[in-house]
Design an enzyme around this catalytic site. Sequence first.
Site, mmCIF file in Angstrom:
data_model
loop_
_atom_site.group_PDB
_atom_site.id
_atom_site.type_symbol
_atom_site.label_atom_id
_atom_site.label_comp_id
_atom_site.label_asym_id
_atom_site.label_seq_id
_atom_site.Cartn_x
_atom_site.Cartn_y
_atom_site.Cartn_z
ATOM 1 C CG ASP A 179 -22.054 -25.198 34.773
ATOM 2 O OD1 ASP A 179 -21.771 -25.004 33.587
ATOM 3 O OD2 ASP A 179 -22.355 -26.320 35.230
ATOM 4 C CG ASP A 249 -20.838 -31.655 30.708
ATOM 5 O OD1 ASP A 249 -20.468 -30.479 30.512
ATOM 6 O OD2 ASP A 249 -21.624 -31.981 31.611
HETATM 7 C C1 GAL Z 1 -22.428 -28.915 33.423
HETATM 8 C C2 GAL Z 1 -20.915 -28.834 33.584
HETATM 9 C C3 GAL Z 1 -20.459 -30.091 34.270
HETATM 10 C C4 GAL Z 1 -21.134 -30.194 35.618
HETATM 11 C C5 GAL Z 1 -22.654 -30.144 35.463
HETATM 12 C C6 GAL Z 1 -23.355 -30.044 36.806
HETATM 13 O O1 GAL Z 1 -22.886 -27.753 32.823
HETATM 14 O O2 GAL Z 1 -20.323 -28.693 32.325
HETATM 15 O O3 GAL Z 1 -19.058 -30.089 34.400
HETATM 16 O O4 GAL Z 1 -20.684 -29.154 36.441
HETATM 17 O O5 GAL Z 1 -23.044 -29.011 34.685
HETATM 18 O O6 GAL Z 1 -24.744 -29.940 36.687
#
Ligand code: GAL
Length: 432
Positions: A179, A249
């Site tokens: 991430d 997301d």
């Molecule tokens: C976001 C990511 C999501 C999930 C989330 C967890 O940045 O895009 O898919 O992994 O963090 O905190």
Amino acid sequence: MAMSLHRLFSYVLGALVVSAAAHASAPSATSTAATSTLTGIAATAPTVGPSHQVGRLPALGWNSWNGHACNINETIFLDAANQFIFLGLADAGYEYINIDDCWQSETRDASTGRIVPEPSKFPSGINGIADQVHALGLKLGIYSDAGAKTCDGFPASLGNETLDAETFIEWGVDYLKYDNCNIPSNWTDAATPPDDDWYNSNSAIRYRQMTAALNQTGKPIHFSLCIWGTANVWEWGARVGHSWRMTNDISASWSSISSILAANAQHLDSVDFFSHNDMDMMEIGNGDLTLQEQRTHFAAWAFMKSPILLGTDLNNLNSTQLDIIKNAELLAFHQDPIVGTPATPFNATASAPSTSPPEFYAGRSSKGMHVFIINTNTTATKTFDFANVPGLGFGRFRVQDMWTGKDLGTFANEFSITVDTHDTAALLIHRA
Ligand code: GAL
């Protein structure tokens, strides 16, 4: 993700902790071209690519985030793995059981420096889950972050790439989602990257350091860059990993799905074997998407060859939803062993209006030519000229419905079909 203060704190702390270590990363054996004008970190960053022993086809699996967020424990992963077998999802090709954020303890182990699985959530450890997932013939994925902390404030991997890669491999992990939260200020990107190539941007280098660390372990691992479509990732993603997130997301709404479709439709020329735009994890089973919207969600992820990671509690799926995610024809297109490219937009007729996202897509598989029609509006008859489908030409064609397997008949010049609001027609076409 209720942690903005937490994230801010992580950001500042991370900036202090990781910068020195990260910049000390050793270059790999294959260095940049002699003619390069690169300086600093861009000149010395590793250039080794991802393993091509894995990740040729877009991943099929399950991930905890959309359905469970941070409320995770080892039982839900073992349950998802067992459901893969019980519901026939493993037979349909689904293989990855992926742990997302919040599996970690708040701090690294004081003596080894390793990230520690939170014992109250994962009493068997990650290796314990990996063993059980592998015993079912499936693979295990884990999550970390190319920043100071993960998005939910847990220990992340920037500056600790080697130790973390070794740890994940030692545990038996087969897939890493990486991430993009809590980036220290000295790692932000310049407006124009060195040599005008986003592969040399600080963002790309944060990911390249993990590619090199994974490579050094000697074990092939699927590397998924969760970089939200930043730093023009579609231009360099395949040199660093196997797939890369194209947007922020997803949520379980038509507006989210159609905006992801619109964004991704512009970059389908980046998709081929070992090279997959990631449109984010599935929302089938979550929220109040209509049946037609769920069909479009699945069909479009399949024909654009995005990873398909189911994101709901599999126990709650009804038989219609299971039929969607197990559709053999769409999965065959997605997993085609001979054709790596996705379906791409085409002009259906001379007078077809342009929409965002585009409604008509065509692409080849080893079975023949396919046309996919997304209805972005209310129920309507959709028409395309066979001669407008790239590679098809004039003549008579037999059309088959990929959803049902039903033969729809033989047609000359054009084909029309009624498509419900937000539904997708999926067709296989052969010269008659
Ligand atoms: C976001 C990511 C999501 C999930 C989330 C967890 O940045 O895009 O898919 O992994 O963090 O905190």
